[in-house]
Design a protein around this motif. Structure first.
Motif, mmCIF file in Angstrom:
data_model
loop_
_atom_site.group_PDB
_atom_site.id
_atom_site.type_symbol
_atom_site.label_atom_id
_atom_site.label_comp_id
_atom_site.label_asym_id
_atom_site.label_seq_id
_atom_site.Cartn_x
_atom_site.Cartn_y
_atom_site.Cartn_z
ATOM 1 N N ASP A 60 -4.225 37.309 5.974
ATOM 2 C CA ASP A 60 -3.512 36.183 6.565
ATOM 3 C C ASP A 60 -2.741 35.337 5.553
ATOM 4 O O ASP A 60 -1.806 34.643 5.915
ATOM 5 C CB ASP A 60 -4.492 35.262 7.306
ATOM 6 C CG ASP A 60 -5.113 35.943 8.507
ATOM 7 O OD1 ASP A 60 -4.449 36.789 9.127
ATOM 8 O OD2 ASP A 60 -6.286 35.626 8.811
ATOM 9 N N ARG A 61 -3.147 35.386 4.298
ATOM 10 C CA ARG A 61 -2.525 34.527 3.273
ATOM 11 C C ARG A 61 -2.835 35.118 1.908
ATOM 12 O O ARG A 61 -3.840 35.809 1.750
ATOM 13 C CB ARG A 61 -3.049 33.097 3.382
ATOM 14 C CG ARG A 61 -4.524 32.944 3.076
ATOM 15 C CD ARG A 61 -5.128 31.597 3.401
ATOM 16 N NE ARG A 61 -4.931 31.111 4.739
ATOM 17 C CZ ARG A 61 -5.643 31.446 5.808
ATOM 18 N NH1 ARG A 61 -6.610 32.288 5.688
ATOM 19 N NH2 ARG A 61 -5.398 30.931 6.982
ATOM 20 N N THR A 64 -5.365 32.794 -3.815
ATOM 21 C CA THR A 64 -4.971 32.041 -5.007
ATOM 22 C C THR A 64 -6.066 32.162 -6.074
ATOM 23 O O THR A 64 -7.148 32.686 -5.824
ATOM 24 C CB THR A 64 -4.735 30.556 -4.664
ATOM 25 O OG1 THR A 64 -5.963 30.009 -4.193
ATOM 26 C CG2 THR A 64 -3.649 30.406 -3.597
#
Length: 162
Positions: A60-61, A64
């Motif tokens: 989904d993302r 990081t």
């Protein structure tokens, strides 16, 4: 959704840590290989669950650096708790059979409870940093593997000195 996830993570953490504590409080022989089997199994489960957690986040993302740093930090914390707990485990030679035995103490239990609470907090922080709620709880097995592995290695070292 987040509160349901938090409740499930808490329940899983309590059950798993409870089972580990229960085993720690029993008198058991110190074994050369046996003490590393549980951390190895937990390690395999930890790698698989953490990989699943990472995959669920990156679908989904992008992942990081912060959740990764927190995950690595949590494993370092687990090792630290393992070292501390190893010092609280009683180790002695059975006068009748000569076998080296071990048993956790109240301090061992307290450190396990603290380690579970710290993992829960770090897991929530990891999930907040990742923007998804699965990576923190997924790392529980890896956290236990590192902590229990460190503890068992040091208890084995103490037993060998007897």
């Amino acid at each position: 959704m987040q509160s349901t996830h938090g409740g499930a993570a808490l329940a899983i953490t309590v059950v798993v840590v409870g089972l580990v504590i229960r085993r720690q409080l029993r008198i058991r022989p110190v074994r050369r290989v046996g003490s590393l089997i549980a951390p190895a199994v937990l390690g395999v489960l930890g790698v698989a669950a953490t990989a699943f957690g990472v995959a669920s986040v990156v679908k989904d993302r992008p992942l990081t650096a912060m959740p990764v740093v927190l995950l690595v930090a949590s494993l370092a914390v687990a090792a630290g708790f393992g070292v501390a707990r190893a010092r609280t485990v009683r180790v002695w030679r059975d006068p009748q059979g000569g076998e080296v035995l071990r048993k956790g103490t109240a301090a061992t239990t307290g450190l396990w409870v603290a380690a579970g609470a710290v993992h829960l907090g770090l897991g929530l922080w990891i999930d907040h940093a990742a923007g998804a709620g699965i990576l923190g709880p997924a790392s529980l097995y890896a956290y236990l593997a590192v902590g229990l592995g460190a503890q068992n290695l040091l208890v084995r070292r103490r037993a060998a000195a007897l």
